[in-house]
Design a protein around this motif. Structure first.
Motif, PDB file in Angstrom:
ATOM      1  N   ILE A  95       4.148  -9.943   7.044  1.00 24.60           N
ATOM      2  CA  ILE A  95       2.360 -10.556   7.421  1.00 24.60           C
ATOM      3  C   ILE A  95       2.238 -10.781   5.499  1.00 24.60           C
ATOM      4  O   ILE A  95       2.013 -11.802   5.610  1.00 24.60           O
ATOM      5  CB  ILE A  95       1.297  -9.768   7.542  1.00 24.60           C
ATOM      6  CG1 ILE A  95       0.270 -10.783   7.767  1.00 24.60           C
ATOM      7  CG2 ILE A  95       1.456  -8.641   6.996  1.00 24.60           C
ATOM      8  CD1 ILE A  95      -0.618 -10.434   9.162  1.00 24.60           C
ATOM      9  N   ASP A  96       2.580  -9.320   4.310  1.00 21.88           N
ATOM     10  CA  ASP A  96       2.302 -10.419   3.237  1.00 21.88           C
ATOM     11  C   ASP A  96       2.789  -8.831   2.840  1.00 21.88           C
ATOM     12  O   ASP A  96       3.611  -8.400   3.078  1.00 21.88           O
ATOM     13  CB  ASP A  96       0.738 -10.006   3.151  1.00 21.88           C
ATOM     14  CG  ASP A  96       0.235  -8.385   3.789  1.00 21.88           C
ATOM     15  OD1 ASP A  96       1.292  -7.192   3.240  1.00 21.88           O
ATOM     16  OD2 ASP A  96      -0.790  -8.196   3.660  1.00 21.88           O
ATOM     17  N   ASP A  97       3.017  -8.892   0.993  1.00 17.89           N
ATOM     18  CA  ASP A  97       3.757  -8.491  -0.027  1.00 17.89           C
ATOM     19  C   ASP A  97       3.117  -6.973  -0.181  1.00 17.89           C
ATOM     20  O   ASP A  97       3.794  -5.738  -1.055  1.00 17.89           O
ATOM     21  CB  ASP A  97       3.689  -9.425  -1.278  1.00 17.89           C
ATOM     22  CG  ASP A  97       2.510  -9.509  -1.920  1.00 17.89           C
ATOM     23  OD1 ASP A  97       1.324  -9.496  -0.971  1.00 17.89           O
ATOM     24  OD2 ASP A  97       2.933  -9.434  -2.741  1.00 17.89           O
ATOM     25  N   LYS A  98       2.356  -6.807   0.294  1.00 11.95           N
ATOM     26  CA  LYS A  98       1.149  -4.538   0.002  1.00 11.95           C
ATOM     27  C   LYS A  98       1.862  -4.308   1.661  1.00 11.95           C
ATOM     28  O   LYS A  98       1.246  -3.809   2.393  1.00 11.95           O
ATOM     29  CB  LYS A  98      -0.693  -4.860   0.164  1.00 11.95           C
ATOM     30  CG  LYS A  98      -0.337  -5.685  -1.166  1.00 11.95           C
ATOM     31  CD  LYS A  98      -0.364  -5.449  -1.995  1.00 11.95           C
ATOM     32  CE  LYS A  98      -1.331  -6.043  -3.628  1.00 11.95           C
ATOM     33  NZ  LYS A  98      -0.737  -5.485  -4.997  1.00 11.95           N
ATOM     34  N   PRO A 150      -6.871  -0.969   4.264  1.00 15.04           N
ATOM     35  CA  PRO A 150      -7.297  -2.133   4.800  1.00 15.04           C
ATOM     36  C   PRO A 150      -7.398  -3.059   2.949  1.00 15.04           C
ATOM     37  O   PRO A 150      -7.685  -4.205   3.005  1.00 15.04           O
ATOM     38  CB  PRO A 150      -8.703  -1.997   5.118  1.00 15.04           C
ATOM     39  CG  PRO A 150      -8.283  -1.005   6.161  1.00 15.04           C
ATOM     40  CD  PRO A 150      -7.004  -0.038   5.390  1.00 15.04           C
ATOM     41  N   GLU A 151      -8.284  -1.869   2.161  1.00 17.38           N
ATOM     42  CA  GLU A 151      -8.456  -2.503   1.066  1.00 17.38           C
ATOM     43  C   GLU A 151      -7.622  -3.626   0.007  1.00 17.38           C
ATOM     44  O   GLU A 151      -7.440  -4.529  -0.717  1.00 17.38           O
ATOM     45  CB  GLU A 151      -8.669  -1.834   0.164  1.00 17.38           C
ATOM     46  CG  GLU A 151      -8.424  -0.611   0.511  1.00 17.38           C
ATOM     47  CD  GLU A 151      -7.879   0.862   0.998  1.00 17.38           C
ATOM     48  OE1 GLU A 151      -7.935   2.057   0.068  1.00 17.38           O
ATOM     49  OE2 GLU A 151      -8.238  -0.237   1.575  1.00 17.38           O
ATOM     50  N   ASP A 152      -6.202  -3.692   0.034  1.00 12.93           N
ATOM     51  CA  ASP A 152      -5.073  -4.116  -0.238  1.00 12.93           C
ATOM     52  C   ASP A 152      -4.733  -5.218   0.425  1.00 12.93           C
ATOM     53  O   ASP A 152      -3.946  -6.141  -0.304  1.00 12.93           O
ATOM     54  CB  ASP A 152      -3.813  -3.085   0.345  1.00 12.93           C
ATOM     55  CG  ASP A 152      -3.788  -1.868  -0.480  1.00 12.93           C
ATOM     56  OD1 ASP A 152      -4.655  -2.138  -1.795  1.00 12.93           O
ATOM     57  OD2 ASP A 152      -2.603  -1.319  -0.116  1.00 12.93           O
ATOM     58  N   VAL A 153      -5.390  -5.738   1.130  1.00 12.06           N
ATOM     59  CA  VAL A 153      -5.485  -7.026   2.004  1.00 12.06           C
ATOM     60  C   VAL A 153      -6.111  -7.912   1.137  1.00 12.06           C
ATOM     61  O   VAL A 153      -5.265  -9.449   0.882  1.00 12.06           O
ATOM     62  CB  VAL A 153      -6.600  -7.281   3.363  1.00 12.06           C
ATOM     63  CG1 VAL A 153      -6.059  -8.560   3.510  1.00 12.06           C
ATOM     64  CG2 VAL A 153      -4.772  -6.254   4.634  1.00 12.06           C
ATOM     65  N   ARG A 174      -3.862  -1.469  12.560  1.00  9.88           N
ATOM     66  CA  ARG A 174      -5.360  -1.278  12.708  1.00  9.88           C
ATOM     67  C   ARG A 174      -5.948  -1.868  10.992  1.00  9.88           C
ATOM     68  O   ARG A 174      -6.661  -2.261  10.867  1.00  9.88           O
ATOM     69  CB  ARG A 174      -5.639  -0.579  12.979  1.00  9.88           C
ATOM     70  CG  ARG A 174      -5.497   0.358  14.215  1.00  9.88           C
ATOM     71  CD  ARG A 174      -6.166   1.924  14.310  1.00  9.88           C
ATOM     72  NE  ARG A 174      -5.423   2.768  13.829  1.00  9.88           N
ATOM     73  CZ  ARG A 174      -4.351   3.607  14.012  1.00  9.88           C
ATOM     74  NH1 ARG A 174      -4.159   3.353  14.757  1.00  9.88           N
ATOM     75  NH2 ARG A 174      -4.260   4.677  13.132  1.00  9.88           N
ATOM     76  N   LYS A 175      -4.436  -1.660   9.848  1.00  8.68           N
ATOM     77  CA  LYS A 175      -5.473  -2.260   8.588  1.00  8.68           C
ATOM     78  C   LYS A 175      -5.433  -3.553   8.771  1.00  8.68           C
ATOM     79  O   LYS A 175      -6.536  -4.175   8.302  1.00  8.68           O
ATOM     80  CB  LYS A 175      -3.962  -1.754   7.660  1.00  8.68           C
ATOM     81  CG  LYS A 175      -4.108  -2.670   6.603  1.00  8.68           C
ATOM     82  CD  LYS A 175      -2.600  -3.261   5.955  1.00  8.68           C
ATOM     83  CE  LYS A 175      -2.158  -4.558   4.700  1.00  8.68           C
ATOM     84  NZ  LYS A 175      -1.396  -3.691   3.752  1.00  8.68           N
ATOM     85  N   HIS A 176      -4.837  -4.105   9.714  1.00  6.33           N
ATOM     86  CA  HIS A 176      -4.959  -6.163   9.334  1.00  6.33           C
ATOM     87  C   HIS A 176      -6.169  -6.147  10.173  1.00  6.33           C
ATOM     88  O   HIS A 176      -6.492  -7.292   9.523  1.00  6.33           O
ATOM     89  CB  HIS A 176      -3.799  -6.710   9.582  1.00  6.33           C
ATOM     90  CG  HIS A 176      -2.797  -6.868   8.841  1.00  6.33           C
ATOM     91  ND1 HIS A 176      -2.823  -7.319   7.411  1.00  6.33           N
ATOM     92  CD2 HIS A 176      -1.905  -5.727   8.396  1.00  6.33           C
ATOM     93  CE1 HIS A 176      -2.083  -7.117   6.502  1.00  6.33           C
ATOM     94  NE2 HIS A 176      -1.085  -5.981   7.010  1.00  6.33           N
ATOM     95  N   TYR A 177      -6.590  -5.631  11.026  1.00  9.07           N
ATOM     96  CA  TYR A 177      -7.170  -6.368  11.527  1.00  9.07           C
ATOM     97  C   TYR A 177      -8.534  -5.585  11.795  1.00  9.07           C
ATOM     98  O   TYR A 177      -9.875  -5.673  12.067  1.00  9.07           O
ATOM     99  CB  TYR A 177      -7.153  -5.552  13.343  1.00  9.07           C
ATOM    100  CG  TYR A 177      -6.769  -6.270  14.345  1.00  9.07           C
ATOM    101  CD1 TYR A 177      -6.482  -7.590  14.913  1.00  9.07           C
ATOM    102  CD2 TYR A 177      -4.567  -6.241  14.286  1.00  9.07           C
ATOM    103  CE1 TYR A 177      -6.438  -8.208  15.993  1.00  9.07           C
ATOM    104  CE2 TYR A 177      -4.124  -7.346  15.366  1.00  9.07           C
ATOM    105  CZ  TYR A 177      -4.698  -7.904  16.328  1.00  9.07           C
ATOM    106  OH  TYR A 177      -3.943  -8.797  16.627  1.00  9.07           O
ATOM    107  N   ASN A 215       0.180 -13.066   1.522  1.00 12.08           N
ATOM    108  CA  ASN A 215       0.197 -13.934   2.963  1.00 12.08           C
ATOM    109  C   ASN A 215       1.098 -14.365   3.170  1.00 12.08           C
ATOM    110  O   ASN A 215       1.172 -15.796   2.877  1.00 12.08           O
ATOM    111  CB  ASN A 215      -1.507 -13.364   3.417  1.00 12.08           C
ATOM    112  CG  ASN A 215      -1.056 -13.713   5.042  1.00 12.08           C
ATOM    113  OD1 ASN A 215      -0.404 -14.654   5.222  1.00 12.08           O
ATOM    114  ND2 ASN A 215      -2.109 -13.010   5.389  1.00 12.08           N
ATOM    115  N   TYR A 216       2.318 -13.769   3.561  1.00 11.64           N
ATOM    116  CA  TYR A 216       3.591 -14.972   3.468  1.00 11.64           C
ATOM    117  C   TYR A 216       3.577 -15.485   4.717  1.00 11.64           C
ATOM    118  O   TYR A 216       4.077 -16.863   4.747  1.00 11.64           O
ATOM    119  CB  TYR A 216       4.363 -14.134   4.182  1.00 11.64           C
ATOM    120  CG  TYR A 216       4.977 -13.279   2.676  1.00 11.64           C
ATOM    121  CD1 TYR A 216       5.393 -13.619   1.329  1.00 11.64           C
ATOM    122  CD2 TYR A 216       5.392 -11.982   3.020  1.00 11.64           C
ATOM    123  CE1 TYR A 216       5.871 -12.617   0.443  1.00 11.64           C
ATOM    124  CE2 TYR A 216       5.443 -10.701   1.868  1.00 11.64           C
ATOM    125  CZ  TYR A 216       6.453 -11.509   0.218  1.00 11.64           C
ATOM    126  OH  TYR A 216       6.582 -10.545  -0.233  1.00 11.64           O
TER     127      TYR A 216
END
Length: 203
Positions: free
Chosen positions: A158-161, A166-169, A68-71, A174-175
């Motif tokens: 997906i990434d390094d966070k 969600p704010e960390d995106v 849900r973070k990434h959506y 982004n790998y």
């Protein structure tokens, strides 16, 4: 004696969990395991049909806060749209076993993805978890990038966070974007394998 027995029990449980999830996840440098899975509309999707194209496999589960973070941040949808426009085939895979209370039918996954504005090629319903086990997918999300020859060129997070915020995106590296950018330019992927993070796949 009790301490020794407790330690042995913990080791046995850990071993069983490890075996249940597969010894090692598929990784960069390996051939991507082929599969045929029914998608959320009832159509079979065969990975080999996309030979000659880059493919992204995204393990997903709407019940997972990391998904849900990434959506919720529109990060996943943005990636789907960005790379779909470059003829990359994006497949979202839900390997939640049909015996789990988190299992979602094709109709339920379609409804959720529509509400999120998702833009993948297809959503695969891996209800027996067979394809998840083939890849030894560990978490949702767990990401794989497959090149036109059928080789995995990126596997992992997906990434390094490694958070569910969600704010960390916004500040994440982004790998998946990096792997696709480098691979499609004919360059070696500089970070081919990372450790995925998220909720465990519900096998």
């Amino acid at each position: 004696m009790k301490l020794h027995m407790r330690y042995t029990t913990i080791l046995m449980c850990a071993s069983l969990a490890f075996a249940a999830n597969g010894a090692f996840a598929a990784s960069a440098g390996q051939a991507a395991p082929d599969f045929t899975v029914i998608d959320s509309t009832g159509k079979p999707v065969h990975l080999a049909d996309y030979k000659g194209k880059f493919v992204v496999l995204e393990w997903t589960n709407p019940e997972c806060p990391f998904v849900r973070k990434h959506y919720d941040s529109a990060n996943m949808q943005s990636l789907q749209k960005e790379w779909g426009a470059k003829d990359v085939v994006w497949l979202s895979v839900n390997s939640t076993n049909q015996s789990s209370f988190e299992y979602k039918s094709g109709a339920q996954m379609n409804s959720w993805m529509r509400s999120q504005g998702a833009a993948q090629k297809a959503v695969l319903i891996d209800g027996d978890s067979a394809t998840g086990r083939q890849y030894a997918a560990k978490t949702t999300p767990h990401m794989f990038v497959v090149d036109p020859k059928g080789q995995i060129v990126y596997a992992g997070a997906i990434d390094d966070k490694r958070s569910s915020r969600p704010e960390d995106v916004k500040t994440a590296n982004n790998y998946v974007r990096l792997a696709l950018t480098e691979a499609m330019a004919g360059k070696p992927v500089s970070t081919p394998n990372t450790t995925p993070y998220g909720c465990s796949v519900k096998y």
